[in-house]
Every structure is written in C-alpha cells, then in structure tokens.
Design a protein around this motif. Structure first.
Motif, PDB file in Angstrom:
ATOM      1  N   GLY A  21      -1.845   7.418   6.256  1.00 23.55           N
ATOM      2  CA  GLY A  21      -3.281   7.686   6.145  1.00 23.55           C
ATOM      3  C   GLY A  21      -3.985   7.771   7.491  1.00 23.55           C
ATOM      4  N   GLY A  22      -3.239   7.788   8.590  1.00 25.83           N
ATOM      5  CA  GLY A  22      -3.864   7.921   9.910  1.00 25.83           C
ATOM      6  C   GLY A  22      -3.424   6.831  10.872  1.00 25.83           C
ATOM      7  N   ILE A  23      -3.609   7.095  12.176  1.00 25.39           N
ATOM      8  CA  ILE A  23      -3.128   6.128  13.173  1.00 25.39           C
ATOM      9  C   ILE A  23      -4.234   5.209  13.697  1.00 25.39           C
ATOM     10  CG2 ILE A  23      -1.153   7.512  13.949  1.00 25.39           C
ATOM     11  CD1 ILE A  23      -2.827   8.214  16.449  1.00 25.39           C
ATOM     12  N   LYS A  24      -5.491   5.543  13.424  1.00 22.84           N
ATOM     13  CA  LYS A  24      -6.580   4.731  13.991  1.00 22.84           C
ATOM     14  C   LYS A  24      -7.105   3.747  12.962  1.00 22.84           C
ATOM     15  CE  LYS A  24      -8.322   7.717  17.531  1.00 22.84           C
ATOM     16  NZ  LYS A  24      -9.321   8.693  17.895  1.00 22.84           N
ATOM     17  N   PHE A  25      -7.369   2.513  13.412  1.00 21.15           N
ATOM     18  CA  PHE A  25      -8.069   1.568  12.543  1.00 21.15           C
ATOM     19  C   PHE A  25      -8.997   0.726  13.400  1.00 21.15           C
ATOM     20  CE2 PHE A  25      -5.903  -2.527  13.370  1.00 21.15           C
ATOM     21  CZ  PHE A  25      -4.756  -2.100  14.037  1.00 21.15           C
ATOM     22  N   GLU A  26      -9.994   0.158  12.729  1.00 25.07           N
ATOM     23  CA  GLU A  26     -10.960  -0.688  13.435  1.00 25.07           C
ATOM     24  C   GLU A  26     -10.862  -2.088  12.888  1.00 25.07           C
ATOM     25  OE1 GLU A  26     -14.965   0.688  13.341  1.00 25.07           O
ATOM     26  OE2 GLU A  26     -14.382   2.675  14.064  1.00 25.07           O
ATOM     27  N   THR A  27     -11.037  -3.062  13.747  1.00 28.23           N
ATOM     28  CA  THR A  27     -11.065  -4.448  13.292  1.00 28.23           C
ATOM     29  C   THR A  27     -11.964  -5.247  14.227  1.00 28.23           C
ATOM     30  OG1 THR A  27      -9.697  -6.341  12.679  1.00 28.23           O
ATOM     31  CG2 THR A  27      -9.000  -5.131  14.613  1.00 28.23           C
ATOM     32  N   THR A  28     -12.232  -6.479  13.823  1.00 27.00           N
ATOM     33  CA  THR A  28     -12.836  -7.422  14.757  1.00 27.00           C
ATOM     34  C   THR A  28     -11.765  -8.467  15.042  1.00 27.00           C
ATOM     35  OG1 THR A  28     -13.607  -9.001  13.106  1.00 27.00           O
ATOM     36  CG2 THR A  28     -15.051  -7.088  13.569  1.00 27.00           C
ATOM     37  N   VAL A  29     -12.063  -9.379  15.930  1.00 31.94           N
ATOM     38  CA  VAL A  29     -11.086 -10.437  16.215  1.00 31.94           C
ATOM     39  C   VAL A  29     -11.099 -11.506  15.111  1.00 31.94           C
ATOM     40  CG1 VAL A  29     -11.194 -10.088  18.706  1.00 31.94           C
ATOM     41  CG2 VAL A  29     -12.672 -11.815  17.643  1.00 31.94           C
TER      42      VAL A  29
ATOM     43  N   THR B  48      -8.034   3.987   8.074  1.00 29.39           N
ATOM     44  CA  THR B  48      -9.245   3.225   7.695  1.00 29.39           C
ATOM     45  C   THR B  48      -8.947   2.220   6.585  1.00 29.39           C
ATOM     46  OG1 THR B  48      -9.834   5.051   6.273  1.00 29.39           O
ATOM     47  CG2 THR B  48     -10.958   4.960   8.377  1.00 29.39           C
ATOM     48  N   GLN B  49      -7.971   2.505   5.748  1.00 31.70           N
ATOM     49  CA  GLN B  49      -7.631   1.546   4.685  1.00 31.70           C
ATOM     50  C   GLN B  49      -7.162   0.214   5.285  1.00 31.70           C
ATOM     51  OE1 GLN B  49      -5.700   2.742   0.799  1.00 31.70           O
ATOM     52  NE2 GLN B  49      -4.032   1.629   1.710  1.00 31.70           N
ATOM     53  N   LEU B  50      -6.425   0.292   6.405  1.00 29.51           N
ATOM     54  CA  LEU B  50      -5.993  -0.928   7.093  1.00 29.51           C
ATOM     55  C   LEU B  50      -7.215  -1.720   7.579  1.00 29.51           C
ATOM     56  CD1 LEU B  50      -4.007  -2.829   8.531  1.00 29.51           C
ATOM     57  CD2 LEU B  50      -3.700  -1.083  10.289  1.00 29.51           C
ATOM     58  N   SER B  51      -8.236  -0.994   8.082  1.00 32.72           N
ATOM     59  CA  SER B  51      -9.470  -1.671   8.506  1.00 32.72           C
ATOM     60  C   SER B  51     -10.082  -2.433   7.345  1.00 32.72           C
ATOM     61  CB  SER B  51     -10.504  -0.666   9.019  1.00 32.72           C
ATOM     62  OG  SER B  51      -9.905   0.254   9.884  1.00 32.72           O
TER      63      SER B  51
ATOM     64  N   THR C 182       0.835  -1.220   0.000  1.00 31.39           N
ATOM     65  CA  THR C 182       0.000   0.000   0.000  1.00 31.39           C
ATOM     66  C   THR C 182       0.864   1.263   0.000  1.00 31.39           C
ATOM     67  OG1 THR C 182      -0.124   0.327   2.388  1.00 31.39           O
ATOM     68  CG2 THR C 182      -1.654  -1.284   1.446  1.00 31.39           C
ATOM     69  N   GLY C 183       0.228   2.387  -0.347  1.00 34.43           N
ATOM     70  CA  GLY C 183       0.964   3.660  -0.449  1.00 34.43           C
ATOM     71  C   GLY C 183       2.073   3.506  -1.466  1.00 34.43           C
ATOM     72  N   ALA C 184       1.729   2.830  -2.586  1.00 32.63           N
ATOM     73  CA  ALA C 184       2.745   2.242  -3.471  1.00 32.63           C
ATOM     74  C   ALA C 184       3.752   3.234  -4.054  1.00 32.63           C
ATOM     75  CB  ALA C 184       2.060   1.476  -4.596  1.00 32.63           C
ATOM     76  N   THR C 185       3.354   4.498  -4.235  1.00 33.42           N
ATOM     77  CA  THR C 185       4.322   5.439  -4.830  1.00 33.42           C
ATOM     78  C   THR C 185       5.291   6.001  -3.786  1.00 33.42           C
ATOM     79  OG1 THR C 185       2.878   7.357  -4.544  1.00 33.42           O
ATOM     80  CG2 THR C 185       2.699   6.152  -6.645  1.00 33.42           C
ATOM     81  N   GLY C 186       5.098   5.667  -2.505  1.00 41.56           N
ATOM     82  CA  GLY C 186       5.971   6.189  -1.455  1.00 41.56           C
ATOM     83  C   GLY C 186       7.314   5.467  -1.387  1.00 41.56           C
ATOM     84  N   GLY C 187       8.228   6.037  -0.621  1.00 40.61           N
ATOM     85  CA  GLY C 187       9.588   5.512  -0.523  1.00 40.61           C
ATOM     86  C   GLY C 187       9.647   4.080  -0.010  1.00 40.61           C
ATOM     87  N   VAL C 188       9.009   3.806   1.137  1.00 43.56           N
ATOM     88  CA  VAL C 188       9.057   2.456   1.708  1.00 43.56           C
ATOM     89  C   VAL C 188       8.460   1.457   0.716  1.00 43.56           C
ATOM     90  CG1 VAL C 188       8.220   0.963   3.565  1.00 43.56           C
ATOM     91  CG2 VAL C 188       8.953   3.295   4.101  1.00 43.56           C
TER      92      VAL C 188
ATOM     93  N   SER D 236      -6.511   0.721  -7.081  1.00 37.66           N
ATOM     94  CA  SER D 236      -6.785   2.012  -6.443  1.00 37.66           C
ATOM     95  C   SER D 236      -7.565   1.711  -5.158  1.00 37.66           C
ATOM     96  CB  SER D 236      -7.630   2.845  -7.410  1.00 37.66           C
ATOM     97  OG  SER D 236      -8.458   3.715  -6.691  1.00 37.66           O
ATOM     98  N   PRO D 237      -7.477   2.597  -4.155  1.00 36.46           N
ATOM     99  CA  PRO D 237      -8.287   2.369  -2.943  1.00 36.46           C
ATOM    100  C   PRO D 237      -9.771   2.199  -3.279  1.00 36.46           C
ATOM    101  CG  PRO D 237      -6.678   4.097  -2.546  1.00 36.46           C
ATOM    102  CD  PRO D 237      -6.566   3.750  -4.010  1.00 36.46           C
TER     103      PRO D 237
END
Ligand SMILES: NC(=O)c1ccc[n+]([C@@H]2O[C@H](COP(=O)([O-])OP(=O)(O)OC[C@H]3O[C@@H](n4cnc5c(N)ncnc54)[C@H](OP(=O)(O)O)[C@@H]3O)[C@@H](O)[C@H]2O)c1
Length: 330
Positions: A247-255, A225-228, A154-160, A199-200
């Motif tokens: 894209g942000g530090i918060k994400f939501e998931t279930t177990v 949210t993309q990680l969610s 993800t974030g494919a055009t970025g350095g990492v 694309s997202p």
C-alpha cells in the motif's frame, strides 16, 4: 543440441516479456545447475517484469525469486548431483537470473537443502511468502507473542498474510484478526485460521498519536498510510512486524507509541536472512506449520504468467500461484 525454456524480461522500449529457448549454461566454481521443478510468483516478481519499479537494474533477466528442484551439476563440494534443494531471495531473480526457467544456475551459498518431509511443490507453495511469514511470526514470538495475544494481519488475502494467519493458528493463537479490503473473502480467511475479519474502513477515521489499544501484535504486509493508522492502536509492550509495502512506502507516526507504550517496530527481511535462520524456519515449516489445507493454490505454466502478474499488480490475486517447470510433480 537440447534446448530449455525460460521466461525473459527484455529492456526494449517499452520493456517486454517473452518465453525463449536456451542451451545448457556453463557453471563457474561455487555454482550448481538446478533442474527446476517448481517456482512461485511473488509481488516482487511481478514488479520485476515492469519498467522503473526499482527491482531489477540489469536486463535481460529471468525473474523468479524462488525455485526448488534437483541438482544436475555441481561445482561446489557441499552439494551433490541428485540432491533436492530450494533457493529464495539473495540476488536470485533480481540481480541474477531466477527461477522462471527449466534450468537455473545458482550460487551454492544461496541454497538450502530441501527438508526431508517437504516436496519441491510444497516448498514453492511456501516460497518467499511462507518464509517471510515464518520470519514475522518468529520475530513476534521473540517479542512476547502468546496464545492469548490479539494479533492483526494486514493485506490478509495476500500470500505472506495467508501463511501468517495459518502459522499463528498452528501456534495456538486464539485471536487472529484479518484486515482485508476484500471482505467477500471472509470465509476463505476463516478457513485459514482468522477469527475476525476487519475492513480498512473499520479503522478509526482520524489518526491520533495514541488511540484505544486494540491489537497486541501486528503482521503488516501493506505499509503506507494504513501503517500510520495502526501504530496508535497497538497495546502496551506490543510489536508490529513490518514485512511489506503493497500500500505504499511512506508512513507517518509520532514518537508516542514507542516512548509511552513501549511498542516495537520490527523490520522483516527475507532476502538476506542468514543460513541458520533459513534452515531453522524451513524445518519448522516442513514439520510444525505445514501448507494450510484451505490455501488457494493455482498451478500454471511459463506461458501463462502474464495474467497472474497483472492480477498481483492490481491487488486482485488471492493465495499462491506456482509455476510447474517439469520434473517432479509433487
Ligand atoms: N520483507 C520481505 O522480505 C518481503 C518478502 C515477501 C514480500 N514482501 C512484501 O510484502 C508485501 C506482500 O507480499 P505478498 O507476496 O503477500 O503480496 P500479495 O500476494 O500481492 O498480497 C498483498 C496484499 O496486500 C493488499 N494490498 C495490495 N495492494 C494494496 C493497496 N494498494 N492498499 C492496501 N492493501 C493492498 C491486498 O490484500 P487485501 O486485498 O486482502 O487487503 C493484497 O492481497 C509486498 O509489499 C511484498 O513486496 C516483503
């Protein structure tokens, strides 16, 4: 008295940046003086120049979490004058002055001897971005990544992400899916090694606890949210190496992805990685993985940093930008 140049972030109100002259600093025991040949610019460096980003606590500071060059004075028996070294992470450019300077004082504990086959310029082309990608690919390999795995970056055009794509290709992975908001960069990403561009907006609109299994492994530099959205799409026994938060530090998931599909969430930290891991992965970058020929590399001077910082913070930067500070040009 000879003076040298460094980039400075000063905590006036508002915070401001400048390039200033300084004199050769004194060394304490356990430190070396590095004549910096090249430094780089990472997302974290860009944040270090802005107020209230949580990266820097004490000002003034010289940012730059990466540097490579030659030792010109040493107060540590392990490192000699004339030796080529590199430094990334630890407190460099964050808790202590970093690499955006002609001369840097560096604790010897933070140094890695430059691998024989790597120039300071090549080392800084990798920089923290390359090292983080190396950690992520290494973590996935330890969790079952093979040549036939379907891997999303993800974030494919970025350095990492650029390095992650290229290292995966060097490992012989056949299906490398690049997820990017900049789909116009598809040709560039394919030259790096991506086989499919997403694309997202191609991700399922509604995030269910579990959905169709699309990816065996993920290298995620975006978070939020993309990680969610991604966790429910990882196949049974797969892993996600979590590197970043562009894209942000918060994400939501279930177990459910974890307890029904045995998915692993792997944390990647380049800052405190130990010396054994650093030495092993820098050697791998110097020999097996190398800087991809297609990588977009820009070279600038200290005085040209502001535009690159703005691009990075706006998510508009592509590839790697190096700061040439003098000395070796390779
Ligand atoms: N864990 C560690 O030790 C470590 C080390 C280095 C970096 N990092 C982190 O890893 C992340 C990537 O670093 P980098 O140096 O590769 O940064 P970068 O060159 O700025 O790349 C980040 C990429 O993320 C995407 N992006 C940016 N803003 C976004 C947003 N608001 N929403 C969704 N996607 C966005 C963009 O790619 P597209 O436009 O192609 O989607 C951008 O090119 C950063 O969060 C950084 O702090 C962590």
């Amino acid at each position: 008295m000879t003076t040298y140049k460094r980039f400075r972030v000063v905590a006036d109100d508002p915070i401001r940046t400048l390039v200033e002259d300084f004199e050769q600093p004194e060394l304490a025991a356990g430190e070396v003086l590095l004549q910096v040949a090249y430094s780089g610019i990472n997302y974290k460096d860009a944040l270090a120049t802005r107020a209230n980003t949580g990266v820097v606590r004490t000002y003034p500071i010289t940012p730059g979490i990466d540097a490579a060059g030659t030792i010109i004075a040493s107060q540590d028996d392990r490192f000699k004058v004339g030796q080529a070294v590199l430094v990334t992470g630890f407190g460099f450019g964050v808790a202590a002055d970093g690499g955006w300077t002609e001369l840097a004082v560096v604790p010897a504990d933070w140094l890695v001897a430059l691998p024989q086959t790597l120039s300071p310029k090549q080392a800084m082309t990798f920089g923290t971005a390359g090292f983080t990608a190396a950690l992520a690919v290494d973590a996935l390999e330890q969790h079952g990544l093979t040549k036939t795995s379907r891997v999303l970056v993800t974030g494919a055009t970025g350095g990492v992400a650029n390095f992650a794509i290229s290292f995966l290709q060097a490992q012989g992975v056949k299906t490398i899916i690049a997820l990017t908001r900049k789909t116009e960069q598809a040709d560039y990403l394919k030259r790096l090694g991506a086989t499919t561009i997403l694309s997202p907006t191609d991700l399922p609109e509604k995030t269910k606890p579990l959905a169709k299994q699309q990816f065996d492994f993920v290298i995620d530099t975006v978070g939020g949210t993309q990680l969610s959205q991604l966790l429910p799409l990882i196949s049974y026994g797969g892993s996600l190496a979590l590197c970043g938060n562009a894209g942000g530090i918060k994400f939501e998931t279930t177990v459910l992805p974890f307890i029904l599909r045995s998915v692993n969430l792997l944390g990647i930290d380049s800052v405190e990685a130990n010396l054994e891991t650093r030495t092993r992965l820098w050697e791998k970058m110097a020999t097996l993985w190398s800087v991809p020929a297609a990588l977009q590399v820009n070279e600038i001077k200290l005085t040209e940093l502001s535009a690159t910082i703005a691009d990075l913070l706006a998510g508009q930067h592509v590839g790697r930008t190096l700061i040439h500070l003098g000395g070796m040009t390779r």
